[in-house]
Motif scaffolding. Structure first.
Motif, short mmCIF file in Angstrom:
data_model
loop_
_atom_site.label_atom_id
_atom_site.label_comp_id
_atom_site.label_asym_id
_atom_site.label_seq_id
_atom_site.Cartn_x
_atom_site.Cartn_y
_atom_site.Cartn_z
N TYR A 80 65.62 15.88 -39.51
CA TYR A 80 65.65 15.49 -38.63
C TYR A 80 65.82 16.10 -37.15
O TYR A 80 66.58 15.67 -36.08
N ALA A 133 72.69 8.48 -36.71
CA ALA A 133 72.51 8.29 -35.15
C ALA A 133 74.03 6.81 -34.90
O ALA A 133 74.50 6.79 -34.18
N ARG A 134 73.88 6.72 -35.74
CA ARG A 134 75.65 5.83 -36.17
C ARG A 134 77.09 6.72 -35.87
O ARG A 134 77.43 6.51 -34.44
N ARG A 188 68.33 8.73 -41.16
CA ARG A 188 68.88 9.09 -39.78
C ARG A 188 69.51 7.94 -38.76
O ARG A 188 69.80 7.85 -38.45
N GLY A 189 69.75 6.75 -39.81
CA GLY A 189 70.89 5.43 -39.47
C GLY A 189 71.49 6.27 -39.81
O GLY A 189 72.60 6.00 -38.99
N PHE A 190 72.77 7.07 -40.48
CA PHE A 190 73.49 7.22 -40.72
C PHE A 190 73.72 8.72 -39.52
O PHE A 190 75.12 8.01 -39.07
N ASP A 208 64.73 7.56 -44.45
CA ASP A 208 65.55 7.01 -43.05
C ASP A 208 66.76 6.28 -43.27
O ASP A 208 67.36 6.34 -41.86
N TYR A 209 67.38 6.33 -44.62
CA TYR A 209 69.64 5.68 -44.44
C TYR A 209 69.72 7.40 -43.59
O TYR A 209 70.90 7.29 -42.64
N ARG A 222 83.47 8.03 -33.99
CA ARG A 222 82.44 6.78 -32.92
C ARG A 222 82.40 6.62 -31.72
O ARG A 222 82.15 6.33 -31.06
N ARG A 240 76.43 9.69 -34.41
CA ARG A 240 76.32 9.92 -32.61
C ARG A 240 75.88 11.91 -32.98
O ARG A 240 76.62 12.19 -32.88
#
Length: 227
Positions: free
Chosen positions: A146, A125-126, A121-123, A118-119, A95, A128
């Motif tokens: 996704y 994105a965090r 998607r955040g994971f 939702d979780y 990251r 990459r």
């Protein structure tokens, strides 16, 4: 669709025998950190192979994470690098490093598929994460929302993995790489299909390439099959 070859070892003999016209290779292992290439092997691969190199990594100890960190600059020379990650510590390391493409490995993908959307998607994105490594058609439907490309592995489908080395009968902190070039077949009336042991993981064999995948990764047969 990209076609890639999984390299069991990055020895000079294996690198020298790569087929002509090959566009991509996957080096290392998603299932055993002891099968990572050495820095010298990685440098030789980078010099000899001009196509895309993907480094496959599994669950990592602190020592193994340190070895991966040493490989990143070596394999990044002269072109972009992709890393297949299954370890959260490695994801945190990647990251903070730009220019390295990150794919979600098969072990980690089985965790992502059960995350609330939702979780997840955040994971993704965090860290990459730009794609998924898969070998199980049943997983694909859970990952499709996704919208990330899929890298399909064949002819072996991962069933389970262990950190107790079945080849050397010891925990896998140290390794003589006695598994290289070998596969062991197990049959039981309690299991619908034979299991194949390669490295520290057990697989079901038989699936072919997948036309809809962004990449197909072929794992060649072992030089020696044992029953």
């Amino acid at each position: 669709m990209e076609k890639a070859l999984a390299l069991e070892t990055c020895s000079p003999e294996a690198v020298g025998a790569l087929p002509r016209g090959l566009s991509a290779v996957v080096a290392g292992s998603e299932f055993c950190a002891n099968l990572l290439p050495s820095p010298a092997e990685a440098a030789a691969l980078r010099r000899a192979f001009k196509g895309r190199i993907t480094l496959a990594t599994g669950l990592l100890t602190e020592a193994a994470l340190g070895r991966v960190k040493k490989l990143l600059p070596v394999l990044s020379r002269g072109g972009g690098l992709e890393v297949i990650a299954n370890d959260l510590g490695l994801l945190e390391t990647l990251r903070r490093r730009r220019g390295i493409k990150v794919s979600c490995g098969r072990i980690l993908a089985h965790r992502v598929k059960i995350m609330p959307e939702d979780y997840a998607r955040g994971f993704l994105a965090r860290y990459r994460i730009s794609g998924f490594e898969v070998d199980d058609a049943a997983v694909i439907g859970r990952l499709e929302p996704y919208g990330l490309p899929l890298s399909w592995h064949y002819p072996f489908r991962y069933a389970t993995v262990t950190r107790f080395c079945p080849w050397e009968n010891r925990w896998a902190e140290s390794c003589g790489r006695s598994c290289l070039g070998r596969a062991r077949r197990f049959v039981s009336p309690r299991v619908p299909k034979p299991l194949w042991l390669r490295g520290c993981a057990y697989f079901v064999k038989g699936q072919g390439p997948r036309g809809a995948a962004a990449r197909n990764v072929f794992t060649p047969p072992a030089a020696k099959n044992e029953v």
